[in-house]
Write an enzyme that holds these catalytic residues in place. Structure first.
Site, PDB file in Angstrom:
ATOM      1  N   GLY A 167       7.183  48.984  16.291  1.00  0.00           N
ATOM      2  CA  GLY A 167       8.355  49.319  17.086  1.00  0.00           C
ATOM      3  C   GLY A 167       8.903  50.671  16.679  1.00  0.00           C
ATOM      4  N   GLY A 222      12.146  50.026  12.038  1.00  0.00           N
ATOM      5  CA  GLY A 222      11.214  49.953  10.903  1.00  0.00           C
ATOM      6  C   GLY A 222      11.932  50.211   9.581  1.00  0.00           C
ATOM      7  N   GLU A 232       4.434  49.811  11.868  1.00  0.00           N
ATOM      8  CA  GLU A 232       3.703  50.706  12.779  1.00  0.00           C
ATOM      9  C   GLU A 232       4.746  51.306  13.704  1.00  0.00           C
ATOM     10  OE1 GLU A 232       0.884  52.618  13.177  1.00  0.00           O
ATOM     11  OE2 GLU A 232       0.212  50.754  12.242  1.00  0.00           O
ATOM     12  N   CYS A 269       2.574  54.678  21.481  1.00  0.00           N
ATOM     13  CA  CYS A 269       2.854  55.401  20.237  1.00  0.00           C
ATOM     14  C   CYS A 269       1.801  56.487  20.022  1.00  0.00           C
ATOM     15  CB  CYS A 269       2.958  54.452  19.051  1.00  0.00           C
ATOM     16  SG  CYS A 269       1.664  53.252  19.006  1.00  0.00           S
TER      17      CYS A 269
END
Ligand code: ADP
Length: 500
Positions: free
Chosen positions: A233, A238, A255, A289
């Site tokens: 996310g 994070g 991640e 991402c």
């Protein structure tokens, strides 16, 4: 057979049963391409729901960890066969809940299929090592051991692939789990969980708790009986999760963001580079991402590349992802659309040249969705915010570069390090780039997107915290090594002492 839905009202899956959230609260999941379309009503769970799910997973762990890995894997093989059969239906549902075009949602389900086959295959590997002991009549080996209950927290951009990346390795390694899918795209995770349940997964091994980050995600990350957290996310979330996990030394894999670049050298095949930059920049509406949100172009081909790229971007057909003629879907929600629009303003203010796009699309059929034009900024300076920060939308920043050395400096000059690519026909340039791009993934003559499930996935710097997903790297995360020494000499043998 019990199912997840009854008139589109979905429940949590805890201990093998579909149960209403104790919170009594629910959330509407609507199509981001047409908000009149209700996909379903999903649970907004609270800490109590998470607690029940974790207890079920903790209880199930006692037996699941002892089932031989090849037998655990057989359940995954059965689940993946069911997934293959229903691929088209699940892909269409994913386009309805997430917006990306059908070709891409088929890819997303396929990635879940690939990952499940791969991890099921690991059931007959999970290799350790045997190695000679330094002492006589002594045997040495290393084994993988499962860890316990895993808490999995997933984002909306790959609604089935990312849950599969986390669930399948966790399960084959002998862990049990609680998954909290993204608020915007829970349905695809439901489909995956249903396939596992139909395939015969014992109750409690997989538990699904729907809800938002603070009320359902956070209690999972804080839970004392959850030693492993795997999160994909935003960087800001994070960071919160890292702080939550640190005091009790949980295993946590993060991640997060990317600001990926395609470098186009003066000897590149420009047709190929334009194709790659369009796909990398606007595929999934730029909401990956690994999206190619920057393109660094050698000055000697800059004008030609930009002309062709902008022409192609301006012609992309935007609309409902179920329409086969559509090439780009909507942003996931209103907030994401607002973020994109605010970055357009930022780019203009800081002097980037708006070459195409820059507006919301809300005419005719698009009025009920979160659509935005494919947008290109030219003549960007590497330190501009539009060339540094993750936008997660259909915005590409073009940066002129002098040559390979400067291109690599620009590529590496961002806080993230997920994916990078170079288009060149010079083998020396290609190898220098493979060595010097400080990212977790590098492509040569292909865009920054397109990871395969049997290679490690993840990034350097602020993209992650040193772990990788997929491939054997995922097995490393979801197990702990145990080194075992067996002495059959019948006497005390002291390592480093008695043999020197
Ligand atoms: P995005 O901006 O891509 O939605 P987020 O990081 O907000 O990224 O969301 C990714 C996942 O993390 C979602 O499942 C979300 O519900 C969850 N999440 C958000 N905040 C928290 C939190 N404080 N603790 C745990 N999970 C969270």
């Amino acid at each position: 057979m019990a199912t997840a839905s009854a008139s589109h009202a979905y429940k949590n899956f805890i201990n093998g049963e579909w149960v209403a959230p104790r919170s009594g609260k629910t959330l509407e999941n609507r199509n981001p391409g047409n908000t009149d379309e209700l996909i379903g009503i999903f649970p907004l769970s609270s800490r109590e729901d998470v607690d029940v799910a974790v207890s079920a997973a903790k209880e199930a762990y006692k037996t699941w960890r002892l089932i031989p890995a090849p037998k655990r894997a057989e359940i995954l093989f059965r689940a993946v066969e069911l997934l293959v059969k229903r691929k088209e239906e699940f892909s269409r549902d994913m386009t309805r809940e997430m917006g990306k075009v059908l070709a891409e949602t088929r890819g997303d389900v396929q990635e879940a299929i690939d990952m499940t086959y791969y991890m099921a295959g690991e059931g007959r590997r999970l290799f350790g090592q045997t190695t000679p002991s330094e002492l006589p009549n002594k045997f040495a080996m290393s084994l993988r051991q499962s860890i316990g209950v895993c808490g999995l927290i997933t984002p909306w951009n790959f609604p089935m692939a990312i849950p599969a990346w986390k669930m399948m390795p966790a399960l084959v390694c002998g862990n049990t789990l609680v998954i909290k899918p993204a608020e915007d795209t829970p349905l695809s995770t439901y489909h995956l969980v249903e396939m596992l349940s139909e395939a015969g997964l014992p109750p409690g091994v997989v538990n699904l708790v729907g809800g938002d980050g603070p009320d359902a995600g956070a209690p999972l990350t804080k839970h004392a009986d959850v030693p492993v957290i795997s999160f994909t996310g935003s960087t800001s979330t994070g960071r919160i999760i890292a702080e939550t996990c640190a005091p009790t030394f949980k295993h946590y894999s993060l991640e997060m963001g990317g600001k990926n670049i395609i470098l186009v050298m003066d000897d590149a095949n420009l047709d190929l580079a334009v194709d790659g930059a369009i796909w990398g920049g606007f595929g999934t509406t730029g909401q990956r991402c690994t999206a190619a949100s920057r393109v660094g172009i050698h000055k000697s081909v800059y004008k030609e590349f930009v002309g062709r790229f902008v022409e192609r971007a301006a012609k992309l057909r935007v609309g409902n992802g179920l329409d086969p003629s559509v090439e780009m879907g909507p942003c996931i929600n209103e907030q994401q659309l607002q973020t994109v629009m605010s970055y357009v303003e930022i780019g203009v203010k800081e002097g980037a040249k708006l070459l195409t796009g820059g507006h919301r699309l809300a005419g005719g059929e698009l009025a009920k969705g979160w659509f935005h034009e494919p947008t290109v900024f030219g003549d960007c300076q590497p330190k501009m915010r539009v060339a540094q920060e993750e936008i997660f939308g259909p915005v590409v920043s073009l940066i002129p570069i002098d040559g390979l050395e400067q291109g690599i400096a620009v590529a590496n000059g961002v806080p993230y390090g997920l994916s990078a690519s170079i288009y060149t026909r010079d083998v020396n340039h290609a190898f220098a780039a493979m060595r010097d791009l400080y990212t977790g993934i590098v492509y040569v003559n292909a865009p920054t997107i397109g990871a395969e499930t049997h290679l490690p996935f993840g990034g350097t710097k602020q993209t992650g915290n040193g772990h990788r997903e997929a491939a054997v790297a995922a097995i490393d995360f979801f197990t702990e090594w145990k080194s075992v020494y067996i002495d059959y000499s019948d006497k005390l043998q002291r390592a480093q002492i008695d043999n020197n």
